[in-house]
Design a protein around this motif. Structure first.
Motif, PDB file in Angstrom:
ATOM      1  N   GLN A 126       0.829  -1.205   0.000  1.00 49.09           N
ATOM      2  CA  GLN A 126       0.000   0.000   0.000  1.00 49.09           C
ATOM      3  C   GLN A 126       0.862   1.254   0.000  1.00 49.09           C
ATOM      4  O   GLN A 126       0.578   2.215  -0.713  1.00 49.09           O
ATOM      5  CB  GLN A 126      -0.932   0.002   1.220  1.00 49.09           C
ATOM      6  CG  GLN A 126      -1.867   1.205   1.290  1.00 49.09           C
ATOM      7  CD  GLN A 126      -2.847   1.268   0.130  1.00 49.09           C
ATOM      8  OE1 GLN A 126      -3.317   0.236  -0.345  1.00 49.09           O
ATOM      9  NE2 GLN A 126      -3.151   2.463  -0.331  1.00 49.09           N
ATOM     10  N   LEU A 127       1.927   1.272   0.784  1.00 47.56           N
ATOM     11  CA  LEU A 127       2.809   2.439   0.799  1.00 47.56           C
ATOM     12  C   LEU A 127       3.410   2.698  -0.573  1.00 47.56           C
ATOM     13  O   LEU A 127       3.532   3.845  -1.014  1.00 47.56           O
ATOM     14  CB  LEU A 127       3.928   2.240   1.827  1.00 47.56           C
ATOM     15  CG  LEU A 127       3.570   2.555   3.280  1.00 47.56           C
ATOM     16  CD1 LEU A 127       4.677   2.090   4.212  1.00 47.56           C
ATOM     17  CD2 LEU A 127       3.302   4.040   3.477  1.00 47.56           C
ATOM     18  N   ALA A 128       3.784   1.611  -1.264  1.00 46.81           N
ATOM     19  CA  ALA A 128       4.374   1.778  -2.590  1.00 46.81           C
ATOM     20  C   ALA A 128       3.319   2.161  -3.623  1.00 46.81           C
ATOM     21  O   ALA A 128       3.529   3.076  -4.430  1.00 46.81           O
ATOM     22  CB  ALA A 128       5.070   0.489  -3.010  1.00 46.81           C
ATOM     23  N   ALA A 129       2.172   1.483  -3.580  1.00 47.19           N
ATOM     24  CA  ALA A 129       1.148   1.692  -4.615  1.00 47.19           C
ATOM     25  C   ALA A 129       0.512   3.075  -4.515  1.00 47.19           C
ATOM     26  O   ALA A 129       0.127   3.667  -5.530  1.00 47.19           O
ATOM     27  CB  ALA A 129       0.074   0.614  -4.509  1.00 47.19           C
ATOM     28  N   GLY A 130       0.389   3.602  -3.295  1.00 51.13           N
ATOM     29  CA  GLY A 130      -0.288   4.883  -3.133  1.00 51.13           C
ATOM     30  C   GLY A 130       0.615   6.088  -3.138  1.00 51.13           C
ATOM     31  O   GLY A 130       0.137   7.228  -3.019  1.00 51.13           O
ATOM     32  N   ALA A 131       1.928   5.890  -3.300  1.00 51.30           N
ATOM     33  CA  ALA A 131       2.881   6.988  -3.137  1.00 51.30           C
ATOM     34  C   ALA A 131       2.638   8.124  -4.124  1.00 51.30           C
ATOM     35  O   ALA A 131       2.590   9.294  -3.745  1.00 51.30           O
ATOM     36  CB  ALA A 131       4.310   6.460  -3.271  1.00 51.30           C
ATOM     37  N   THR A 132       2.489   7.790  -5.402  1.00 47.57           N
ATOM     38  CA  THR A 132       2.343   8.836  -6.417  1.00 47.57           C
ATOM     39  C   THR A 132       1.055   9.622  -6.221  1.00 47.57           C
ATOM     40  O   THR A 132       1.053  10.862  -6.255  1.00 47.57           O
ATOM     41  CB  THR A 132       2.384   8.222  -7.819  1.00 47.57           C
ATOM     42  OG1 THR A 132       3.641   7.552  -7.997  1.00 47.57           O
ATOM     43  CG2 THR A 132       2.232   9.294  -8.888  1.00 47.57           C
ATOM     44  N   SER A 133      -0.049   8.913  -5.995  1.00 45.60           N
ATOM     45  CA  SER A 133      -1.338   9.596  -5.803  1.00 45.60           C
ATOM     46  C   SER A 133      -1.315  10.486  -4.571  1.00 45.60           C
ATOM     47  O   SER A 133      -1.800  11.624  -4.595  1.00 45.60           O
ATOM     48  CB  SER A 133      -2.460   8.562  -5.678  1.00 45.60           C
ATOM     49  OG  SER A 133      -2.585   7.803  -6.852  1.00 45.60           O
ATOM     50  N   ALA A 134      -0.733   9.983  -3.479  1.00 41.09           N
ATOM     51  CA  ALA A 134      -0.694  10.769  -2.249  1.00 41.09           C
ATOM     52  C   ALA A 134       0.194  12.003  -2.411  1.00 41.09           C
ATOM     53  O   ALA A 134      -0.148  13.093  -1.927  1.00 41.09           O
ATOM     54  CB  ALA A 134      -0.192   9.903  -1.093  1.00 41.09           C
ATOM     55  N   ALA A 135       1.319  11.854  -3.086  1.00 42.70           N
ATOM     56  CA  ALA A 135       2.214  12.992  -3.288  1.00 42.70           C
ATOM     57  C   ALA A 135       1.549  14.073  -4.136  1.00 42.70           C
ATOM     58  O   ALA A 135       1.626  15.270  -3.831  1.00 42.70           O
ATOM     59  CB  ALA A 135       3.516  12.523  -3.935  1.00 42.70           C
ATOM     60  N   THR A 136       0.882  13.645  -5.213  1.00 42.57           N
ATOM     61  CA  THR A 136       0.202  14.608  -6.091  1.00 42.57           C
ATOM     62  C   THR A 136      -0.918  15.329  -5.351  1.00 42.57           C
ATOM     63  O   THR A 136      -1.070  16.553  -5.448  1.00 42.57           O
ATOM     64  CB  THR A 136      -0.362  13.884  -7.322  1.00 42.57           C
ATOM     65  OG1 THR A 136       0.706  13.231  -8.016  1.00 42.57           O
ATOM     66  CG2 THR A 136      -1.063  14.852  -8.255  1.00 42.57           C
ATOM     67  N   LEU A 137      -1.713  14.566  -4.584  1.00 43.49           N
ATOM     68  CA  LEU A 137      -2.809  15.173  -3.838  1.00 43.49           C
ATOM     69  C   LEU A 137      -2.291  16.139  -2.782  1.00 43.49           C
ATOM     70  O   LEU A 137      -2.837  17.242  -2.605  1.00 43.49           O
ATOM     71  CB  LEU A 137      -3.656  14.079  -3.187  1.00 43.49           C
ATOM     72  CG  LEU A 137      -4.812  14.551  -2.302  1.00 43.49           C
ATOM     73  CD1 LEU A 137      -5.809  15.390  -3.091  1.00 43.49           C
ATOM     74  CD2 LEU A 137      -5.513  13.359  -1.655  1.00 43.49           C
ATOM     75  N   ALA A 138      -1.230  15.750  -2.078  1.00 45.11           N
ATOM     76  CA  ALA A 138      -0.690  16.612  -1.023  1.00 45.11           C
ATOM     77  C   ALA A 138      -0.223  17.946  -1.587  1.00 45.11           C
ATOM     78  O   ALA A 138      -0.485  19.013  -1.004  1.00 45.11           O
ATOM     79  CB  ALA A 138       0.458  15.900  -0.312  1.00 45.11           C
ATOM     80  N   GLU A 139       0.466  17.923  -2.706  1.00 47.59           N
ATOM     81  CA  GLU A 139       0.916  19.172  -3.329  1.00 47.59           C
ATOM     82  C   GLU A 139      -0.271  20.046  -3.719  1.00 47.59           C
ATOM     83  O   GLU A 139      -0.278  21.261  -3.508  1.00 47.59           O
ATOM     84  CB  GLU A 139       1.759  18.851  -4.571  1.00 47.59           C
ATOM     85  CG  GLU A 139       3.129  18.269  -4.261  1.00 47.59           C
ATOM     86  CD  GLU A 139       4.080  19.300  -3.669  1.00 47.59           C
ATOM     87  OE1 GLU A 139       3.797  20.505  -3.783  1.00 47.59           O
ATOM     88  OE2 GLU A 139       5.100  18.889  -3.087  1.00 47.59           O
TER      89      GLU A 139
END
Length: 678
Positions: A334-347
């Protein structure tokens, strides 16, 4: 270390194999190579895998693109002119294998990986990666091992070899094997090294005379044999039973699974068990495609013995235990799979000036938001609150402040009240984020932003891995949002990245004492759970699991409120579970434990900081997580307790009395009605 930096680096070759089986079956043009099989074997257990290899101009590019789609990093792939190594691989009925090179013999040297092919940023990562050096010409392997040792002195290096690179090179191979962490020859290669076929004797000889103290022998259908000087004994790991089609690449897949186990902190035996599962899947079809189609959840199920023989009921409570044991791999994935989406959303959230987050859902989804609120406040620096989906849709949505986002949590994306909360929040002009495993759901359709949940349930069981996947995604978002707002989060990021290993340790620590507690409490009418801060949500999670599995009454309340309420109905033998990892309320926990002892309650403390002066029964969590992330660990003994109580009481998951009752229940919670907010 970022989620995209490989924790397992596979160094090896690519081949095109023409396979002939003993019955005459022929499979021409199977795409393979030790690097491909090893990387695919590793990614079943570790989502961050990278491959270092040289691609000939006739190797199908779409096969490498397929690796990328599985999350395997290709930064180490170097294109070179000329053909890919092509082999005849011929199998005899007795298991012997013959190789016949269809390309010129010197081509093996030309395609061998070189030190300059190794991506420097992979080797400089902290913690250092596990580097698997697959079979290649011995001179090339020496150069790779030397380069890794110089660039990453702390790296774990595993070394495989090949019969063609052993005969005539015994002294050179043994010298190289002494420089790596674990040596992984086949039984046949071991016999070539020592001159006889007696693995236990050979392993002791290599340890005493050649200084090889950690060796794993791949023995095909006979599994693996492990020598670790610290054990001073040979340990056997059985092969995993399966329907064998083609054994090509099985040894390489074993090495990949083994390397992933090492990267995840497993000992040699547990790493070899993962290797055995990877090898079994590799044999179930021709070429590497047999492995590419396997999900990590299937691998975990095979490792834990599920689906169990004869077990067809997805509501079997036994599947709950299998899911609990799969939790470390679920969190890593989950940490690996969600990294890109979470980073984009956070920005995006930081740039748009959102400074309030309201997390909403029903059941475990609501509790996940409540457990995560402190992490958002502490690390993202924003106001965070969990509100039940019914309350936000009917009572709160009209009064939410500007610059708010509503984060709607639902694994299925089909829970009626959560969908209503999303729709109402959108109608009042708020940003709506869906955290769901179903991107095609009705909830996703109402959202402005998506966070994916990536896990595979093993059955219809009281949720553990779904809850943990929600938690770790929310914690990850809180850190990324904080970083986007300029907060230094490196130490706490390292703690979160280490959570999967602490989850594994917590399961190991708490399993037996939780089973004993369940045996003691199995005939009680009810159990009280208390907690504070993020672990008041954990207490409520523990009570919910009793409802769903054991069909026992669970009472959950705030730590302080117990003294103002449930105290008056607590007395001799009343079971109370205090969920209290170390944190801001630890002093008050100690005082409540004294009160529980005074009334002679049957108290159990779940904590990562056991007191020295308490009479309470203690179930230990692995230490190492800050309080705001501790619900990841606290949930585990609570789920284990629910499992053992359900099994001891002869219950199934949810215990629907009839198919009609099950249908009516799901219709009720999925019904998407819309009210008028107060």
């Amino acid at each position: 270390m970022g989620a995209s930096t490989p924790r397992v680096v596979v160094v090896g070759d690519l081949t095109i194999d023409d396979v002939v089986l003993p019955d005459g079956t022929t499979q021409m043009g199977s795409v393979g190579g030790d690097s491909l099989y090893a990387a695919l074997g590793a990614r079943l257990w570790e989502p961050c895998v990278g491959i270092v290899t040289r691609r000939g101009d006739d190797f199908p590019r779409r096969q490498l693109e397929g690796l990328a789609s599985l999350g395997i990093s290709l930064d180490g792939v170097v294109d070179i002119p000329g053909p890919t190594i092509r082999n005849w691989v011929i199998y005899e009925a007795d298991g012997r294998r013959h190789w016949a090179y269809r390309t010129a013999p010197e081509r093996t040297v030309e395609v061998a990986v070189r030190p300059e092919d190794l991506p420097p940023h992979w080797l400089s990562a902290r913690p250092a990666p596990v580097v698997h050096v697959a079979a290649m010409p011995i001179d090339a392997a020496e150069r790779i091992v030397e380069a890794v040792r110089v660039a990453a002195p702390d790296a774990v290096i595993t070394l495989d070899t090949h019969e063609d690179y052993v005969r005539g090179y015994q002294v050179q191979v043994l010298a190289l094997a002494k420089q790596v962490t674990v040596f992984l020859p086949s039984r046949e290669e071991l016999a070539d090294l020592v001159g006889y076929d007696d693995p236990p004797r050979a392993l002791r000889q290599l340890s005493e005379e050649a200084g090889l103290h950690r060796v794993v022998i791949k023995a095909g259908k006979d599994g693996a044999m492990i020598w670790d000087r610290l054990r001073s004994a040979v340990t056997r790991v059985d092969a995993v039973a399966t329907r064998v089609v083609d054994v090509t690449g099985a040894g390489d897949a074993f090495c990949g699974g083994f390397a992933a186990g090492m990267a995840n902190g497993q000992d040699l035996v547990q790493a070899a068990r993962r290797g055995a599962v990877s090898a079994a899947f590799a044999t179930e079809g021709f070429g590497s495609l047999a492995l590419a189609s396997v999900s990590p959840a299937r691998a975990t199920a095979r490792l834990t013995g599920s689906p169990r023989a004869g077990l067809k009921d997805s509501f079997s409570i036994e599947l709950m235990l299998d899911e609990i044991k799969s939790a470390p791999e679920v969190l890593r994935n989950q940490l690996a799979a969600g990294a890109t989406s979470a980073a984009t959303l956070a920005e995006s959230l930081a740039q748009s000036g959102v400074n309030n987050i309201y997390m909403t859902g029903c059941g475990d989804s609501y509790l996940a938001g409540a457990a995560a609120a402190l992490a958002f406040a502490r690390h993202a620096g924003i106001a965070a609150e969990a509100i039940h989906a019914l309350d936000i849709a009917r009572y709160r949505v009209r009064y939410l402040p500007a610059n708010s986002a509503v984060l709607c949590v639902s694994s299925s994306g089909e829970v009626g009240r959560t969908i209503e909360a999303a729709a109402q929040a959108r109608a009042f002009g708020h940003r709506v984020i869906a955290l769901t495993a179903n991107p095609g759901s009705r909830l996703a359709a109402e959202a402005t932003d998506m966070l994916p949940l990536k896990f595979e349930a093993l059955g219809n069981t009281p949720g553990t891995i779904s809850y943990l996947a929600m938690l770790v995604t929310l914690f990850d978002l809180s850190l990324r949002w904080g970083a986007a707002r300029g907060t230094a989060i490196a130490p706490v990021r390292a703690a979160l990245e280490g959570a999967p290993e602490l989850v594994a340790q917590t399961i190991a620590r708490s399993d037996e004492p939780t089973a004993r507690l369940a045996d003691r409490l199995r005939h009680r009418a009810a159990i009280t759970f208390i907690g504070a801060g993020p672990n008041e949500a954990s207490a409520r999670f523990g009570a919910a699991k009793l409802f769903e599995g054991a069909q026992m009454r669970g009472v959950a309340t705030n730590l302080e409120e117990w003294a103002h309420g449930e105290y008056f109905v607590s007395g001799d033998g009343t079971p109370v579970v205090v969920v209290a990892p170390a944190g801001a309320s630890s002093d008050r926990v100690a005082e409540i434990l004294e009160e529980l002892a005074f009334v002679n309650a049957d108290a159990t403390l779940i904590t990562d900081a056991p007191p020295t002066n308490s009479t309470a029964n203690v179930i230990e969590l692995a230490p190492g997580l800050p309080e705001e992330f501790s619900p990841l660990l606290a949930a585990l003994p609570l789920s284990l307790l629910a499992f053992y109580l359900a099994r001891d009481r002869g219950k199934q998951s949810y215990n629907f009395p009839s198919p009609m009752a099950k249908s009516e229940h799901y219709d009720t919670i999925h019904r998407d009605t819309r009210g008028t907010p107060a």
